[in-house]
Scaffold this motif. Structure first.
Motif, short mmCIF file in Angstrom:
data_model
loop_
_atom_site.label_atom_id
_atom_site.label_comp_id
_atom_site.label_asym_id
_atom_site.label_seq_id
_atom_site.Cartn_x
_atom_site.Cartn_y
_atom_site.Cartn_z
N THR A 174 0.79 -1.18 -0.02
CA THR A 174 -0.04 -0.02 -0.06
C THR A 174 0.92 1.21 -0.11
OG1 THR A 174 -1.59 -1.16 1.12
CG2 THR A 174 -1.77 1.14 1.15
N ALA A 175 0.50 2.22 -0.83
CA ALA A 175 1.27 3.47 -0.74
C ALA A 175 0.69 4.29 0.23
CB ALA A 175 0.84 4.33 -2.23
N SER A 176 1.80 4.73 1.02
CA SER A 176 1.78 5.77 2.09
C SER A 176 2.94 6.62 2.24
CB SER A 176 1.75 4.95 3.40
OG SER A 176 2.63 4.23 3.58
N PRO A 177 2.79 8.00 2.73
CA PRO A 177 3.99 8.82 2.70
C PRO A 177 5.30 8.09 3.44
CG PRO A 177 1.68 9.90 3.26
CD PRO A 177 1.53 8.44 3.23
N ASP A 178 6.22 8.49 2.87
CA ASP A 178 7.40 8.11 3.44
C ASP A 178 7.66 6.62 3.24
OD1 ASP A 178 9.79 8.91 4.35
OD2 ASP A 178 9.46 8.46 6.25
N HIS A 179 6.80 6.02 2.36
CA HIS A 179 6.98 4.47 2.28
C HIS A 179 6.93 4.40 0.48
CE1 HIS A 179 7.31 2.91 6.05
NE2 HIS A 179 6.26 3.61 6.46
N PRO A 180 7.50 3.27 0.14
CA PRO A 180 7.46 3.17 -1.37
C PRO A 180 6.18 3.15 -1.84
CG PRO A 180 8.89 1.40 -0.35
CD PRO A 180 8.07 2.13 0.69
N LEU A 200 11.65 -3.55 4.31
CA LEU A 200 11.34 -2.17 4.15
C LEU A 200 11.19 -1.68 5.64
CD1 LEU A 200 9.50 -1.91 0.61
CD2 LEU A 200 11.89 -1.43 0.97
N HIS A 201 10.41 -2.34 6.44
CA HIS A 201 10.13 -1.83 7.67
C HIS A 201 11.09 -2.24 8.93
CE1 HIS A 201 5.40 -1.37 6.44
NE2 HIS A 201 6.52 -0.58 5.73
N ALA A 202 11.98 -2.95 8.38
CA ALA A 202 13.10 -3.29 9.45
C ALA A 202 13.84 -2.18 10.00
CB ALA A 202 14.22 -4.10 8.85
N PRO A 203 14.06 -2.11 11.31
CA PRO A 203 14.65 -0.84 12.07
C PRO A 203 16.14 -0.90 11.75
CG PRO A 203 14.20 -2.47 13.55
CD PRO A 203 13.55 -2.99 12.28
N LEU A 252 19.19 -0.54 9.53
CA LEU A 252 19.74 0.08 8.19
C LEU A 252 20.82 -0.81 7.77
CD1 LEU A 252 19.99 1.78 5.65
CD2 LEU A 252 21.31 3.38 7.15
N GLY A 253 21.68 -1.33 8.70
CA GLY A 253 22.79 -2.27 8.25
C GLY A 253 22.21 -3.56 7.54
N PHE A 254 20.99 -4.09 8.27
CA PHE A 254 20.53 -5.18 8.02
C PHE A 254 19.94 -5.10 6.61
CE2 PHE A 254 16.53 -7.84 7.97
CZ PHE A 254 17.12 -9.19 7.68
N ARG A 255 19.36 -3.93 6.28
CA ARG A 255 18.61 -3.51 5.11
C ARG A 255 19.74 -3.49 4.02
NH1 ARG A 255 15.93 1.64 6.55
NH2 ARG A 255 16.28 1.32 8.49
N LEU A 256 20.72 -2.83 3.98
CA LEU A 256 21.84 -2.67 3.20
C LEU A 256 22.34 -4.04 3.04
CD1 LEU A 256 23.70 0.32 4.48
CD2 LEU A 256 22.40 0.08 2.47
N ARG A 257 22.70 -4.90 3.78
CA ARG A 257 22.97 -6.41 3.54
C ARG A 257 22.18 -7.21 2.47
NH1 ARG A 257 24.44 -5.77 8.96
NH2 ARG A 257 22.81 -6.93 9.83
N CYS A 258 20.87 -7.04 2.85
CA CYS A 258 19.89 -7.84 2.23
C CYS A 258 19.73 -7.03 0.77
CB CYS A 258 18.56 -7.61 2.96
SG CYS A 258 18.45 -8.83 4.20
N ARG A 259 19.96 -5.68 0.81
CA ARG A 259 19.88 -5.23 -0.65
C ARG A 259 20.95 -5.71 -1.52
NH1 ARG A 259 22.78 0.73 -0.97
NH2 ARG A 259 24.58 -1.02 -0.63
N ASP A 260 22.14 -6.04 -1.19
CA ASP A 260 23.01 -6.58 -2.02
C ASP A 260 22.55 -8.12 -2.30
OD1 ASP A 260 24.52 -4.40 -1.05
OD2 ASP A 260 26.18 -5.35 0.00
#
Length: 230
Positions: free
Chosen positions: A2-8, A141-144, A146-154
């Motif tokens: 679902t689209a919402s402000p400050d989210h994709p 996307l909702h994980a608190p 950032l380091g984990f998000r970056l690793r998963c992005r890779d």
């Protein structure tokens, strides 16, 4: 999603895009998609990560298959549904306790996803199906952390290059991480809640072309939909 402000925002209307309730999205052929972890000059196309840069969890993972894959898929969808429900409840009647409930849900979901990633690598469309892989993306996307998000992005970048995840998944997490790092986003999927416009994007003159490449509609079309739904 679902689209919402400050989210994709910008969920495609075709089967290629994230849709937890739908079937498997088609996986595009492997190609270089902007938004991988390698950085470059502002406005440059950014290649996906090379295999040698993938975190160890991705290389040493035990592949998911059979009953294990089904169990993981069901757990991911269940947790994404719980996130949506707690967020809906908090939006309908905002209270401090409901906000704390959303935070707890997202923290617990992130911990569960991290355990899955440690054991099996990123839960790709190939491994768990489109609905569950999209649910994993929502949780990420909702994980608190950032380091984990970056690793998963890779890991998602590599899966996209290998054809095991749709390019739109990388688009969402790449934009999310870029905004968190104070960098311009690639696809305009994150919206500033104050201006109700996307956070800065690189090379805006070719934005819709990049969005089309990953299965997203034109930005203005998606913004009209967002405004229409309040």
């Amino acid at each position: 999603m679902t689209a919402s402000p400050d989210h994709p925002v910008g969920t495609p209307t075709t089967s290629r895009g994230p849709d937890v309730s739908g079937g498997d999205p088609a996986v595009p052929a492997a190609r270089a998609v902007p938004g991988g972890p390698v950085t470059g000059p502002p406005g440059a196309a950014v290649p996906t990560v090379g295999r040698e840069a993938v975190p160890a969890a991705g290389r040493d993972a035990v592949p998911l298959s059979g009953e294990a894959a089904s169990l993981v898929a069901a757990e991911l969808v269940r947790r994404a549904d719980a996130d949506r429900e707690s967020t809906r409840a908090a939006g309908a009647a905002p209270t401090a306790e409901r906000r704390r409930s959303v935070a707890r849900c997202r923290r617990d979901n992130a911990e569960a996803l991290a355990a899955i990633v440690r054991l099996h690598g990123w839960p790709t469309v190939e491994a768990v199906g489109g609905a569950a892989s999209t649910a994993a993306l929502m949780i990420l996307l909702h994980a608190p952390d950032l380091g984990f998000r970056l690793r998963c992005r890779d890991l998602i970048a590599q899966a996209t290059a290998d054809g095991r995840c749709p390019a739109v998944h990388l688009a969402y997490i790449a934009d999310h991480c870029a905004v968190e790092l104070g960098e311009p986003q690639f696809y305009g999927t994150r919206i500033n809640p104050v201006t109700l416009r996307p956070y800065p994007v690189r090379r805006p003159q070719t934005l819709d072309e990049r969005r089309r490449d990953v299965g997203l509609g034109p930005l203005e079309e998606q913004m009209r939909a967002l405004r229409a739904h309040g």
